[in-house]
Design an enzyme around this catalytic site. Sequence first.
Site, PDB file in Angstrom:
ATOM      1  N   LYS A 265       0.830  -1.216   0.000  1.00  0.00           N
ATOM      2  CA  LYS A 265       0.000   0.000   0.000  1.00  0.00           C
ATOM      3  C   LYS A 265       0.858   1.258   0.000  1.00  0.00           C
ATOM      4  O   LYS A 265       0.628   2.161  -0.777  1.00  0.00           O
ATOM      5  CB  LYS A 265      -0.914   0.043   1.234  1.00  0.00           C
ATOM      6  CG  LYS A 265      -2.029  -0.983   1.220  1.00  0.00           C
ATOM      7  CD  LYS A 265      -3.070  -0.694   2.299  1.00  0.00           C
ATOM      8  CE  LYS A 265      -2.524  -0.777   3.721  1.00  0.00           C
ATOM      9  NZ  LYS A 265      -1.993  -2.080   4.118  1.00  0.00           N
TER      10      LYS A 265
ATOM     11  N   ARG B  58      -9.967   1.718   8.473  1.00  0.00           N
ATOM     12  CA  ARG B  58      -9.540   0.345   8.718  1.00  0.00           C
ATOM     13  C   ARG B  58     -10.626  -0.460   9.421  1.00  0.00           C
ATOM     14  O   ARG B  58     -10.384  -1.604   9.806  1.00  0.00           O
ATOM     15  CB  ARG B  58      -8.297   0.356   9.587  1.00  0.00           C
ATOM     16  CG  ARG B  58      -7.040  -0.116   8.854  1.00  0.00           C
ATOM     17  CD  ARG B  58      -5.930  -0.091   9.866  1.00  0.00           C
ATOM     18  NE  ARG B  58      -4.726  -0.765   9.499  1.00  0.00           N
ATOM     19  CZ  ARG B  58      -3.658  -0.182   8.970  1.00  0.00           C
ATOM     20  NH1 ARG B  58      -3.682   1.066   8.618  1.00  0.00           N
ATOM     21  NH2 ARG B  58      -2.560  -0.883   8.783  1.00  0.00           N
TER      22      ARG B  58
ATOM     23  N   ARG C 104      11.074  -6.151   4.732  1.00  0.00           N
ATOM     24  CA  ARG C 104      10.805  -4.734   4.462  1.00  0.00           C
ATOM     25  C   ARG C 104      11.719  -3.804   5.270  1.00  0.00           C
ATOM     26  O   ARG C 104      11.967  -4.027   6.443  1.00  0.00           O
ATOM     27  CB  ARG C 104       9.347  -4.462   4.828  1.00  0.00           C
ATOM     28  CG  ARG C 104       8.948  -3.037   4.695  1.00  0.00           C
ATOM     29  CD  ARG C 104       7.492  -2.906   4.509  1.00  0.00           C
ATOM     30  NE  ARG C 104       6.728  -3.183   5.720  1.00  0.00           N
ATOM     31  CZ  ARG C 104       5.407  -3.097   5.751  1.00  0.00           C
ATOM     32  NH1 ARG C 104       4.738  -2.811   4.665  1.00  0.00           N
ATOM     33  NH2 ARG C 104       4.765  -3.325   6.867  1.00  0.00           N
TER      34      ARG C 104
ATOM     35  N   ARG D 284      10.509  -1.814  10.830  1.00  0.00           N
ATOM     36  CA  ARG D 284       9.454  -1.364  11.724  1.00  0.00           C
ATOM     37  C   ARG D 284       9.339  -2.269  12.945  1.00  0.00           C
ATOM     38  O   ARG D 284       9.446  -3.469  12.837  1.00  0.00           O
ATOM     39  CB  ARG D 284       8.108  -1.358  10.977  1.00  0.00           C
ATOM     40  CG  ARG D 284       7.903  -0.113  10.180  1.00  0.00           C
ATOM     41  CD  ARG D 284       6.713  -0.206   9.276  1.00  0.00           C
ATOM     42  NE  ARG D 284       5.493  -0.705   9.914  1.00  0.00           N
ATOM     43  CZ  ARG D 284       4.291  -0.613   9.362  1.00  0.00           C
ATOM     44  NH1 ARG D 284       4.148  -0.046   8.172  1.00  0.00           N
ATOM     45  NH2 ARG D 284       3.234  -1.095   9.974  1.00  0.00           N
TER      46      ARG D 284
ATOM     47  N   ARG E   8      -1.633  -8.445  13.176  1.00  0.00           N
ATOM     48  CA  ARG E   8      -2.089  -7.453  12.181  1.00  0.00           C
ATOM     49  C   ARG E   8      -2.945  -8.123  11.105  1.00  0.00           C
ATOM     50  O   ARG E   8      -3.926  -7.549  10.644  1.00  0.00           O
ATOM     51  CB  ARG E   8      -0.882  -6.742  11.553  1.00  0.00           C
ATOM     52  CG  ARG E   8      -0.352  -5.641  12.456  1.00  0.00           C
ATOM     53  CD  ARG E   8       1.076  -5.271  12.148  1.00  0.00           C
ATOM     54  NE  ARG E   8       1.242  -4.647  10.865  1.00  0.00           N
ATOM     55  CZ  ARG E   8       2.396  -4.620  10.185  1.00  0.00           C
ATOM     56  NH1 ARG E   8       3.476  -5.212  10.686  1.00  0.00           N
ATOM     57  NH2 ARG E   8       2.474  -4.021   9.039  1.00  0.00           N
TER      58      ARG E   8
HETATM   59  P1  AMP Z   1       0.398   0.920   8.595  1.00  0.00           P
HETATM   60  O1  AMP Z   1       1.611   1.775   8.461  1.00  0.00           O
HETATM   61  O2  AMP Z   1      -0.749   1.412   7.738  1.00  0.00           O
HETATM   62  O3  AMP Z   1       0.672  -0.550   8.407  1.00  0.00           O
HETATM   63  O4  AMP Z   1      -0.112   1.093  10.100  1.00  0.00           O
HETATM   64  C1  AMP Z   1       0.699   0.682  11.196  1.00  0.00           C
HETATM   65  C2  AMP Z   1      -0.126   0.590  12.458  1.00  0.00           C
HETATM   66  O5  AMP Z   1      -0.675   1.879  12.762  1.00  0.00           O
HETATM   67  C3  AMP Z   1      -1.311  -0.337  12.408  1.00  0.00           C
HETATM   68  O6  AMP Z   1      -0.958  -1.697  12.650  1.00  0.00           O
HETATM   69  C4  AMP Z   1      -2.172   0.238  13.535  1.00  0.00           C
HETATM   70  O7  AMP Z   1      -1.665  -0.109  14.814  1.00  0.00           O
HETATM   71  C5  AMP Z   1      -1.962   1.733  13.358  1.00  0.00           C
HETATM   72  N1  AMP Z   1      -2.949   2.293  12.405  1.00  0.00           N
HETATM   73  C6  AMP Z   1      -2.707   2.862  11.191  1.00  0.00           C
HETATM   74  N2  AMP Z   1      -3.852   3.280  10.625  1.00  0.00           N
HETATM   75  C7  AMP Z   1      -4.846   2.954  11.484  1.00  0.00           C
HETATM   76  C8  AMP Z   1      -6.259   3.099  11.466  1.00  0.00           C
HETATM   77  N3  AMP Z   1      -6.898   3.638  10.424  1.00  0.00           N
HETATM   78  N4  AMP Z   1      -6.969   2.654  12.540  1.00  0.00           N
HETATM   79  C9  AMP Z   1      -6.354   2.116  13.602  1.00  0.00           C
HETATM   80  N5  AMP Z   1      -5.026   1.919  13.676  1.00  0.00           N
HETATM   81  C10 AMP Z   1      -4.269   2.334  12.634  1.00  0.00           C
END
Ligand code: AMP
Length: 217
Positions: free
Chosen positions: A13, A88, A127, A161, A172
């Site tokens: 993404k 989400r 990654r 990360r 996740r």
């Molecule tokens: P990402 O970088 O999109 O993979 O997001 C990393 C982490 O941030 C996720 O595993 C969640 O813990 C938190 N996170 C990001 N976006 C959201 C969202 N829309 N709702 C809730 N948690 C989020």
Amino acid sequence: MRIVLVGPPGAGKGTQAAYLAENLSIPHISTGDLFRANISQGTELGKQAKAYMDAGRLVPDEVTIGMAEDRLLQPDAARGFLLDGFPRNVGQAQALDAFLAKTKVSLDAVLDLEVPEEEVVKRIAGRRLCRNDGSHVFHVEYNPPADDNVCDTCGGELYQRSDDTEEAVRIRLEEYHSKTEPIIDYYKQQGLVRTIPALGKVAEVTQRAMDALQREA
Ligand code: AMP
């Protein structure tokens, strides 16, 4: 255009969002990047989000929706945006619809990046992200940087990360299936979903997504 990008962790993404946003001249808005920026700046919001993120759980809606809306109110998002990682869950999708309805606009498309689960795990394990810019993404095998731990784009330090561990990735994925996947049906009912097979070269996937945006859903 107003676009939402959906897909499991590791679907690419962030990588696709950066290219698509550039092609379409709209800002790339990633709630994950916004949380990580808050964490590295030591803000109250970052402190609230960190434990959930490290565990691989969704950050509560009370924190997330306000942060996303604040970002969408910035002037650069007035004429369009590409949302990556938000909404989400169905509650967030409803909140986004209500927020957009206030300014009498709506989404144009939801791009659903599809990747087999075993591929997701491989992608996440290798990654590496740049500390300067979360959209500079590398992979030790598929897209290796010329110099280990150095970003080819800006020279920043690369890191893994803290939620890319095996246990956090498993959680996740569970969160994705139970909470995020239902938004695909929610948006299907609005006729917005375009499914994009996300295997193959990065540029090929970007092209598929660009083609899908030209088509009717
Ligand atoms: P990402 O970088 O999109 O993979 O997001 C990393 C982490 O941030 C996720 O595993 C969640 O813990 C938190 N996170 C990001 N976006 C959201 C969202 N829309 N709702 C809730 N948690 C989020």
